[in-house]
Write an enzyme that holds these catalytic residues in place. Structure first.
Site, PDB file in Angstrom:
ATOM      1  N   ARG A 151       0.836  -1.190   0.000  1.00 40.12           N
ATOM      2  CA  ARG A 151       0.000   0.000   0.000  1.00 40.12           C
ATOM      3  C   ARG A 151       0.875   1.246   0.000  1.00 40.12           C
ATOM      4  NH1 ARG A 151      -4.671   0.622   4.460  1.00 40.12           N
ATOM      5  NH2 ARG A 151      -2.866   0.634   5.832  1.00 40.12           N
ATOM      6  N   THR A 158      -0.922   7.554  -1.078  1.00 39.89           N
ATOM      7  CA  THR A 158      -2.243   7.445  -1.713  1.00 39.89           C
ATOM      8  C   THR A 158      -3.117   6.369  -1.088  1.00 39.89           C
ATOM      9  OG1 THR A 158      -1.501   5.813  -3.341  1.00 39.89           O
ATOM     10  CG2 THR A 158      -1.171   8.137  -3.886  1.00 39.89           C
ATOM     11  N   ASP A 208      -0.802  -4.047  12.747  1.00 44.25           N
ATOM     12  CA  ASP A 208      -0.310  -4.505  11.452  1.00 44.25           C
ATOM     13  C   ASP A 208      -0.097  -6.013  11.513  1.00 44.25           C
ATOM     14  OD1 ASP A 208       1.770  -5.280   9.421  1.00 44.25           O
ATOM     15  OD2 ASP A 208       1.541  -3.165   8.877  1.00 44.25           O
ATOM     16  N   ASP A 265       3.484  -7.341  10.526  1.00 47.52           N
ATOM     17  CA  ASP A 265       4.482  -7.086  11.563  1.00 47.52           C
ATOM     18  C   ASP A 265       4.315  -8.033  12.741  1.00 47.52           C
ATOM     19  OD1 ASP A 265       5.823  -5.093  10.224  1.00 47.52           O
ATOM     20  OD2 ASP A 265       4.667  -3.471  11.118  1.00 47.52           O
TER      21      ASP A 265
END
Length: 208
Positions: free
Chosen positions: A103, A107, A199, A202
């Site tokens: 990602r 944006t 996340d 992670d």
């Protein structure tokens, strides 16, 4: 919104554990594998069966077997890899493809960097797996990619989803069934699911 929330007690119990900030990478991986296996049980309920006869020690028995429907699993790199082993324990004959997306931090749009699929994609029903359905951009991009390769039937399986992501997938691909363990409240300004679990990549790999 068209989404199936798998509310089995074991799934919900393990989901509570995996959300906990105190859960380390080892336990996180184990829980994700277990939840993925339980969710696979639900997502494959519509696999077709055919009648066979099996010889038991006591004589013949009318039984059921899978009718040869071929399944493909596509984890979205990298976090989707954490869901793969649990699914393969239930569908060991499934072929596995991989889609690499990241990602863009500015944006929030997905950028493709890798795609490797089985050669017989047109003959298989595919399940795209990614722990988080946040903005929905990566999921839509993954579905677009599979369809460009000729895949006819696709399901999407995620651990936690935000309403924004579900709505986008529904809008762009209303034919795709979405399965999640939880539908959370919203996205924050950085595109993270709230309350979510952080996340997933992670936490799986211990990189943060």
């Amino acid at each position: 919104m068209k989404v199936k929330v798998i509310d089995h007690p074991l799934v919900q119990h393990k989901l509570s554990l995996i959300r906990d900030i105190k859960t380390g990478p080892k336990e996180f991986r184990e829980l994700l594998e277990e939840i993925s296996m339980l969710m696979t049980y639900e997502i494959t309920r519509d696999l077709p069966l055919e009648d066979i006869t099996v010889e038991t020690p006591m004589g013949p028995c009318a039984c059921k077997t899978l009718s040869g429907k071929k399944v493909g699993i596509v984890p979205v790199l990298r976090a989707g890899l954490g869901m793969l082993s649990g699914m393969l324990r239930l569908i060991p004959t499934a072929k596995v493809g991989h889609i690499g997306l990241y990602r863009d931090p500015q944006t929030l749009k997905p950028v493709e960097y890798y795609c490797k699929l089985p050669t017989d994609v047109a003959e298989r029903d595919f399940i795209i797996v990614d722990p988080m359905l946040a903005t929905g951009g990566s999921s839509v991009a993954s579905i677009d990619l599979l369809q460009r390769y000729g895949v006819k039937h696709i399901k999407l399986m995620c651990l936690v989803a935000a309403p924004e992501g579900v709505r986008l997938v529904n809008e762009k691909h209303p034919e795709v069934e979405i399965y999640v363990a939880a539908l959370d409240d919203h996205l924050n300004d950085h595109g993270y699911i709230i309350p979510g679990l952080g996340d997933a990549g992670d936490r799986i790999f211990g990189t943060k």
